[in-house]
Design an enzyme around this catalytic site. Structure first.
Site, mmCIF file in Angstrom:
data_model
loop_
_atom_site.group_PDB
_atom_site.id
_atom_site.type_symbol
_atom_site.label_atom_id
_atom_site.label_comp_id
_atom_site.label_asym_id
_atom_site.label_seq_id
_atom_site.Cartn_x
_atom_site.Cartn_y
_atom_site.Cartn_z
ATOM 1 N N PRO A 21 68.707 95.547 -3.757
ATOM 2 C CA PRO A 21 69.415 94.475 -4.479
ATOM 3 C C PRO A 21 70.887 94.842 -4.629
ATOM 4 O O PRO A 21 71.269 95.981 -4.347
ATOM 5 C CB PRO A 21 68.735 94.504 -5.850
ATOM 6 C CG PRO A 21 68.444 95.965 -6.055
ATOM 7 C CD PRO A 21 68.125 96.527 -4.684
ATOM 8 N N ALA A 33 70.919 90.354 -11.200
ATOM 9 C CA ALA A 33 70.536 90.929 -9.904
ATOM 10 C C ALA A 33 69.451 90.079 -9.269
ATOM 11 O O ALA A 33 68.882 89.192 -9.911
ATOM 12 C CB ALA A 33 70.016 92.350 -10.099
ATOM 13 N N ASN A 34 69.167 90.356 -8.000
ATOM 14 C CA ASN A 34 68.007 89.774 -7.331
ATOM 15 C C ASN A 34 66.852 90.756 -7.422
ATOM 16 O O ASN A 34 67.069 91.965 -7.515
ATOM 17 C CB ASN A 34 68.315 89.549 -5.854
ATOM 18 C CG ASN A 34 69.133 88.298 -5.608
ATOM 19 O OD1 ASN A 34 69.959 87.926 -6.433
ATOM 20 N ND2 ASN A 34 68.892 87.670 -4.485
ATOM 21 N N ARG A 35 65.641 90.259 -7.342
ATOM 22 C CA ARG A 35 64.484 91.144 -7.232
ATOM 23 C C ARG A 35 64.474 91.755 -5.842
ATOM 24 O O ARG A 35 64.590 91.049 -4.849
ATOM 25 C CB ARG A 35 63.182 90.352 -7.361
ATOM 26 C CG ARG A 35 62.875 89.869 -8.722
ATOM 27 C CD ARG A 35 61.461 89.303 -8.707
ATOM 28 N NE ARG A 35 61.251 88.455 -9.863
ATOM 29 C CZ ARG A 35 60.952 88.896 -11.077
ATOM 30 N NH1 ARG A 35 60.806 90.200 -11.285
ATOM 31 N NH2 ARG A 35 60.794 88.065 -12.067
ATOM 32 N N SER A 36 64.334 93.060 -5.750
ATOM 33 C CA SER A 36 64.174 93.730 -4.463
ATOM 34 C C SER A 36 63.745 95.159 -4.685
ATOM 35 O O SER A 36 64.417 95.909 -5.392
ATOM 36 C CB SER A 36 65.493 93.722 -3.691
ATOM 37 O OG SER A 36 65.387 94.548 -2.546
#
Ligand code: CTP
Ligand code: CA
Length: 223
Positions: A21, A33-36
């Site tokens: 992310p 943030a993005n999920r990753s």
């Protein structure tokens, strides 16, 4: 025998991978943030290195550790990731597996925003650079092969096909990351490879197996 001799199908090739992310700070203690997990990106970096490529692995703060045998460049924000990617060029191929935040907070607060009774903070966003599109659309010095991902939840192949055209990359790996699939945060992936010649759906497999298949295809394309 090839592995024993240190000669893989990507020996002598330099490949860039983005992974994980990006985090976009709100203030010194908060971010969006993005999920990753970074699992698919790490598997791709590993598979490319196992084929003999010199891999530059630009990663945000992922859950899984980066693979062995690659040059790791750690970043936090999308703007830092863009700078690290530009600094890594030129490369023969680039794979953009990172889950890049689309926006950053326009005015990051220098000190912690305090809760105040009766008021809520209002965040203003600014768009982040599209790192994949920048590299895919550069003229001189463009990698011979630019590969993106499209994590979608609806009309997966249609959205991914449009995304490939919009960004100008050579290939897009589309995947359905709807909650029921167990792909986000899981150990398996189910992808459709979209190229200029059409699309092919690969059977669901471990992220390592998907990465090895991709590395093989990249090696063939660079021949
Ligand atoms: N990507 C990138 N830089 C960004 C956003 C995305 O390099 N600022 C890359 C991702 O690593 C991925 C591809 O572009 O390989 C597609 O990302 P995605 O988020 O699916 O595409 P977007 O154009 O941001 O569209 P969406 O509105 O669906 O988020
Ligand atoms: Ca996005």
């Amino acid at each position: 025998i090839e592995a024993a001799l240190g000669q893989g199908t990507l020996t002598g090739r330099r490949v860039l991978v983005t992974s994980g992310p990006t985090l976009e700070p709100i203030d010194p203690v908060r971010y969006i943030a993005n999920r990753s997990s970074g699992a698919q990106g790490a598997a791709i970096g590993r598979a490319l290195a196992e084929q003999g490529a010199e891999v530059v692995f630009v990663t945000g703060p992922a859950t899984v550790p980066p693979p062995a045998g690659v040059t790791v460049v750690r970043v936090e924000t999308a703007r830092q990731m863009r700078d690290a990617v530009q600094a890594a060029l030129p490369v023969d191929a680039a794979v953009f597996a990172a889950a890049v935040a689309d926006w950053h907070v326009e005015e990051e607060a220098r000190s912690k925003i305090k809760k105040t009774a009766g008021t809520l903070p209002a965040l203003r966003f600014a768009e982040n650079p599209d790192i994949l599109a920048e590299v895919a659309q550069m003229g001189e010095g463009r990698p011979n092969l630019v590969v993106g991902f499209a994590a979608e939840t609806d009309d997966v192949v249609a959205h991914a096909t449009a995304k490939r055209a919009r960004k100008g990359c050579d290939w897009i790996l589309a995947n359905d990351v709807s909650p029921g699939t167990g792909i986000m945060g899981g150990t398996e992936n189910a992808v459709t490879l979209i190229t200029g010649d059409g699309s092919e759906t690969w059977e669901r497999a471990g992220k390592d197996a998907v990465a090895q298949r991709l590395a093989q295809r990249i090696a063939e394309a660079l021949q």
